[in-house]
Design a protein around this motif. Structure first.
Motif, mmCIF file in Angstrom:
data_model
loop_
_atom_site.group_PDB
_atom_site.id
_atom_site.type_symbol
_atom_site.label_atom_id
_atom_site.label_comp_id
_atom_site.label_asym_id
_atom_site.label_seq_id
_atom_site.Cartn_x
_atom_site.Cartn_y
_atom_site.Cartn_z
ATOM 1 N N LYS A 294 0.875 -1.176 0.000
ATOM 2 C CA LYS A 294 0.000 0.000 0.000
ATOM 3 C C LYS A 294 0.906 1.217 0.000
ATOM 4 N N SER B 21 2.739 2.838 5.508
ATOM 5 C CA SER B 21 3.484 1.741 6.137
ATOM 6 C C SER B 21 2.527 0.891 6.969
ATOM 7 N N GLY C 33 -10.452 -0.644 -0.311
ATOM 8 C CA GLY C 33 -9.826 -1.316 0.831
ATOM 9 C C GLY C 33 -8.576 -0.668 1.392
ATOM 10 N N GLU D 267 -6.965 5.249 16.089
ATOM 11 C CA GLU D 267 -6.345 6.548 16.373
ATOM 12 C C GLU D 267 -5.155 6.904 15.485
ATOM 13 N N LEU D 268 -4.686 5.957 14.678
ATOM 14 C CA LEU D 268 -3.541 6.280 13.815
ATOM 15 C C LEU D 268 -4.045 6.545 12.395
ATOM 16 N N ILE E 295 -3.816 3.864 9.291
ATOM 17 C CA ILE E 295 -4.461 2.542 9.298
ATOM 18 C C ILE E 295 -5.527 2.563 8.206
ATOM 19 N N ALA F 86 -7.806 -2.652 9.118
ATOM 20 C CA ALA F 86 -8.492 -2.616 10.417
ATOM 21 C C ALA F 86 -9.683 -3.570 10.459
ATOM 22 N N ILE G 46 -10.008 -0.753 17.193
ATOM 23 C CA ILE G 46 -10.738 -0.266 18.374
ATOM 24 C C ILE G 46 -10.566 1.239 18.550
ATOM 25 N N TYR H 146 -6.525 -11.456 8.972
ATOM 26 C CA TYR H 146 -5.229 -10.875 8.585
ATOM 27 C C TYR H 146 -4.799 -11.233 7.163
ATOM 28 N N GLY H 147 -5.711 -11.103 6.246
ATOM 29 C CA GLY H 147 -5.352 -11.294 4.844
ATOM 30 C C GLY H 147 -5.093 -12.741 4.466
ATOM 31 N N ILE I 149 -9.677 -7.357 0.756
ATOM 32 C CA ILE I 149 -10.832 -6.470 0.569
ATOM 33 C C ILE I 149 -10.459 -5.387 -0.443
ATOM 34 N N ILE J 294 4.033 -3.835 22.802
ATOM 35 C CA ILE J 294 3.026 -3.137 21.996
ATOM 36 C C ILE J 294 1.905 -4.139 21.788
ATOM 37 N N TYR K 137 -2.226 -8.126 16.065
ATOM 38 C CA TYR K 137 -1.384 -7.292 15.200
ATOM 39 C C TYR K 137 0.065 -7.330 15.627
ATOM 40 N N LYS L 9 1.296 -16.747 10.951
ATOM 41 C CA LYS L 9 1.472 -15.314 10.755
ATOM 42 C C LYS L 9 1.561 -14.550 12.088
HETATM 43 C C1 LIG Z 1 1.795 0.712 17.492
HETATM 44 C C2 LIG Z 1 0.443 0.252 17.043
HETATM 45 C C3 LIG Z 1 -0.661 0.977 17.404
HETATM 46 C C4 LIG Z 1 -1.915 0.583 17.013
HETATM 47 N N1 LIG Z 1 -2.936 1.363 17.379
HETATM 48 C C5 LIG Z 1 -4.156 1.029 17.029
HETATM 49 C C6 LIG Z 1 -5.252 1.862 17.384
HETATM 50 O O1 LIG Z 1 -5.096 2.896 17.976
HETATM 51 N N2 LIG Z 1 -6.485 1.462 17.056
HETATM 52 C C7 LIG Z 1 -6.668 0.326 16.347
HETATM 53 O O2 LIG Z 1 -7.799 0.019 16.042
HETATM 54 N N3 LIG Z 1 -5.675 -0.467 15.977
HETATM 55 C C8 LIG Z 1 -4.419 -0.149 16.298
HETATM 56 N N4 LIG Z 1 -3.388 -0.944 15.906
HETATM 57 C C9 LIG Z 1 -3.670 -2.192 15.194
HETATM 58 C C10 LIG Z 1 -3.976 -1.969 13.725
HETATM 59 O O3 LIG Z 1 -5.289 -1.489 13.563
HETATM 60 C C11 LIG Z 1 -3.882 -3.312 12.983
HETATM 61 O O4 LIG Z 1 -2.546 -3.739 13.038
HETATM 62 C C12 LIG Z 1 -4.339 -3.217 11.536
HETATM 63 O O5 LIG Z 1 -4.440 -4.521 11.013
HETATM 64 C C13 LIG Z 1 -3.359 -2.390 10.717
HETATM 65 O O6 LIG Z 1 -3.899 -2.144 9.462
HETATM 66 P P1 LIG Z 1 -3.067 -1.443 8.285
HETATM 67 O O7 LIG Z 1 -4.075 -0.778 7.451
HETATM 68 O O8 LIG Z 1 -1.948 -0.639 8.798
HETATM 69 O O9 LIG Z 1 -2.571 -2.704 7.444
HETATM 70 P P2 LIG Z 1 -1.218 -3.488 7.452
HETATM 71 O O10 LIG Z 1 -0.519 -3.320 8.749
HETATM 72 O O11 LIG Z 1 -0.483 -3.165 6.221
HETATM 73 O O12 LIG Z 1 -1.756 -4.966 7.310
HETATM 74 C C14 LIG Z 1 -2.350 -5.605 8.413
HETATM 75 C C15 LIG Z 1 -2.845 -6.979 7.982
HETATM 76 O O13 LIG Z 1 -3.990 -6.807 7.183
HETATM 77 C C16 LIG Z 1 -3.826 -7.396 5.901
HETATM 78 N N5 LIG Z 1 -4.456 -6.466 4.968
HETATM 79 C C17 LIG Z 1 -4.106 -5.191 4.707
HETATM 80 N N6 LIG Z 1 -4.956 -4.649 3.824
HETATM 81 C C18 LIG Z 1 -5.863 -5.616 3.531
HETATM 82 C C19 LIG Z 1 -7.000 -5.676 2.681
HETATM 83 N N7 LIG Z 1 -7.374 -4.649 1.936
HETATM 84 N N8 LIG Z 1 -7.704 -6.826 2.659
HETATM 85 C C20 LIG Z 1 -7.361 -7.912 3.403
HETATM 86 N N9 LIG Z 1 -6.273 -7.917 4.182
HETATM 87 C C21 LIG Z 1 -5.546 -6.770 4.269
HETATM 88 C C22 LIG Z 1 -2.333 -7.540 5.698
HETATM 89 O O14 LIG Z 1 -2.059 -8.657 4.893
HETATM 90 C C23 LIG Z 1 -1.855 -7.761 7.124
HETATM 91 O O15 LIG Z 1 -1.952 -9.102 7.506
HETATM 92 C C24 LIG Z 1 -2.103 -0.597 16.256
HETATM 93 C C25 LIG Z 1 -0.992 -1.338 15.882
HETATM 94 C C26 LIG Z 1 0.275 -0.924 16.263
HETATM 95 C C27 LIG Z 1 1.473 -1.730 15.864
#
Ligand SMILES: Cc1cc2nc3c(=O)[nH]c(=O)nc-3n(C[C@H](O)[C@H](O)[C@H](O)COP(=O)(O)OP(=O)(O)OC[C@H]3O[C@@H](n4cnc5c(N)ncnc54)[C@H](O)[C@@H]3O)c2cc1C
Length: 442
Positions: free
Chosen positions: A25, A28, A66, A89-90, A93, A98, A104, A150-151, A156, A310, A398, A436
């Motif tokens: 994507k 990061s 997605g 909150e980030l 994402i 998510a 959450i 987790y994919g 999506i 974390i 995660y 994974k």
């Molecule tokens: C430091 C930290 C803070 C966080 N804080 C929060 C928070 O405040 N609130 C919260 O809700 N969550 C939080 N998270 C968790 C975060 O929401 C999840 O890790 C989420 O899966 C990250 O999504 P991303 O979009 O960054 O995708 P990625 O990190 O790139 O991918 C996450 C997973 O999803 C899969 N994936 C990505 N896109 C798709 C798609 N389109 N279809 C199917 N699978 C896909 C990937 O293969 C991978 O397995 C946090 C995580 C960390 C490390």
């Protein structure tokens, strides 16, 4: 390519019937694995699927691709008076990440998790077929199987999400508690109040607990600055009343990556003067990854003196006090806070079986902790995981988790997962959830 259909056709064309493992994507990843995972190839490029497609503001439904980030979504929907029911909150994402991870926020007590807002999803299956899954069609097992997959079931490409009404500002009222039980009682009581939109607590020890109850407001007497002048988690300890724009509230932990930007003078200068595009978690994550990669190679760098913690753990509300006492007794966060929020989900998804309509307590922790060498690798994650699971809890995957295959299957519904894999990824092209997410089996 102007339309979703055109982007989808181009993607399918480029794949020639073969779906790569992992996604690429523009932003990061927000996964946090203790040990790097092997990934074959470069992953499937979903970076073009980052658009908000349509908003029905009356029905409060968003049609979105997605890889759209929550920041892009909020920028699109907020001017029309609504935002996703749950906004992580980030800023970077994505809606896809998510949904298949578990998202959450401080209003989960009312709306459940991010995936509870999902109405339908167009999913690219590993065989190269795209299916539309909904709660009421032939792919309903996939619909309910997506959260926590987790994919590993498919990707999506497009989703329809439910939104909630939003006002321009949020008023945050914070009260300090010096007694854990009183703090938890007040948090639970707030979940029953109609006039509260968001509930969140942070605490440092058993006598320094802060509960923030927030609500949307149309007007604010002032707007507090959490990008340059103030650090959000410190501001709420100093000021009982804080006013933020709604966007700043939703992404309140983004500029400091929670509390992970150090406070020495170079960072104070950075905080004050760096361009706004660098004051976000995405930039900070890339920066720390490069810094750690560099430090690994320096012979004089002391290794293993810290470990990352974390993680998010969730237990039934009745276990909240004991899990918290355990955490405070056993883990020293070195002055950084724990963060908690109540959660009640309206339905129990297949692979994340938190019971429906039951109050849960989410305990999170996002920092490095001093490592005591005699304790061994990832000691603090291991003891917290054990305590959470022993109390009937579950945790978001995660990050890294320590569980045997047998326990993992019991907690995350392994039998149903295998059925889903047989239906949607019979050749196992997208990998296995346990492999994974689990760091080292115990
Ligand atoms: C430091 C930290 C803070 C966080 N804080 C929060 C928070 O405040 N609130 C919260 O809700 N969550 C939080 N998270 C968790 C975060 O929401 C999840 O890790 C989420 O899966 C990250 O999504 P991303 O979009 O960054 O995708 P990625 O990190 O790139 O991918 C996450 C997973 O999803 C899969 N994936 C990505 N896109 C798709 C798609 N389109 N279809 C199917 N699978 C896909 C990937 O293969 C991978 O397995 C946090 C995580 C960390 C490390």
């Amino acid at each position: 390519m102007r339309t979703f259909e055109a982007r989808k056709a181009a993607l399918l064309d480029s794949m020639r019937g073969r779906v790569a493992t992992g996604v690429r994507k523009r932003t990061s990843s927000n996964l946090f694995r203790y040990t790097p995972r092997v990934q074959g190839g470069r992953g499937l490029d979903l970076s073009r699927f980052s658009h908000c497609l349509a908003l029905d503001s009356e029905a409060r439904v968003l049609d979105v691709e997605g890889s759209a980030t929550f920041e892009a979504i909020v920028d699109y929907t907020l001017p029309q008076g609504c935002v996703p029911c749950v906004t992580p909150e980030l800023k970077h994402i994505t809606i896809g990440g998510a949904t298949v991870g578990i998202g959450i926020e401080s209003n989960c007590f009312r709306y459940g998790f991010v995936h509870d807002g999902l109405l339908e999803a167009e999913v690219l299956l590993p065989g190269g077929r795209v299916v539309l899954c909904r709660p009421d069609n032939e792919y309903s097992d996939l619909f309910y199987g997506l959260p926590n997959s987790y994919g590993t079931l498919g990707y999506i490409l497009r989703a329809k999400m439910r939104l909630m009404p939003a006002k321009p500002y949020v008023h945050l009222g914070t009260a300090r508690y010096t007694d854990l039980d009183a703090f938890l009682d007040a948090m639970r009581a707030a979940t029953l109040r109609e006039d509260i939109d968001f509930i969140e607590g942070i605490f440092f020890d058993a006598r320094r607990l802060y509960l923030t109850l927030s609500r949307f407001v149309d007007r604010a007497p002032r707007v507090d600055d959490i990008l340059r002048r103030n650090i959000f988690y410190k501001l709420i300890q100093e000021q009982p009343d804080v006013y933020l724009t709604t966007k700043d509230y939703l992404f309140r932990y983004d500029p400091e990556w929670f509390w992970n930007i150090p406070e020495g003078w170079p960072y104070r200068v950075f905080r004050r003067f760096a361009p706004a595009r660098l004051r976000n978690s995405g930039f900070y994550k890339r920066y720390t990854q490069r810094k750690h990669a560099l430090l690994q190679w320096l012979p004089w760098t002391a290794k293993d003196e810290e470990e990352p913690l974390i993680q998010d753990w969730e237990v039934p509300w009745e276990q909240a006090a004991e899990l918290t006492r355990f955490a405070l007794r056993e883990v020293d966060l070195g002055g950084k806070p724990w963060i908690v929020t109540p959660i009640r989900t309206p339905r129990s998804p297949t692979l994340y079986p938190v019971p429906a309509n039951t109050l849960y307590y989410n305990l999170g922790c996002y920092c490095q902790v001093k490592k005591r060498p005699e304790k061994g690798d990832y000691w603090y994650t291991r003891i917290m995981d054990r305590e959470c699971f022993a109390r009937g809890g579950v945790k978001m995957l995660y990050s890294s988790t320590f569980l045997s295959r047998e326990d993992f299957d019991r907690i995350y519904n392994g039998e149903a997962y295998r059925r889903l894999k047989r239906n949607y990824d019979p050749e196992g092209r997208l990998g296995d959830l346990y492999a994974k997410c689990v760091a080292h089996p115990q």
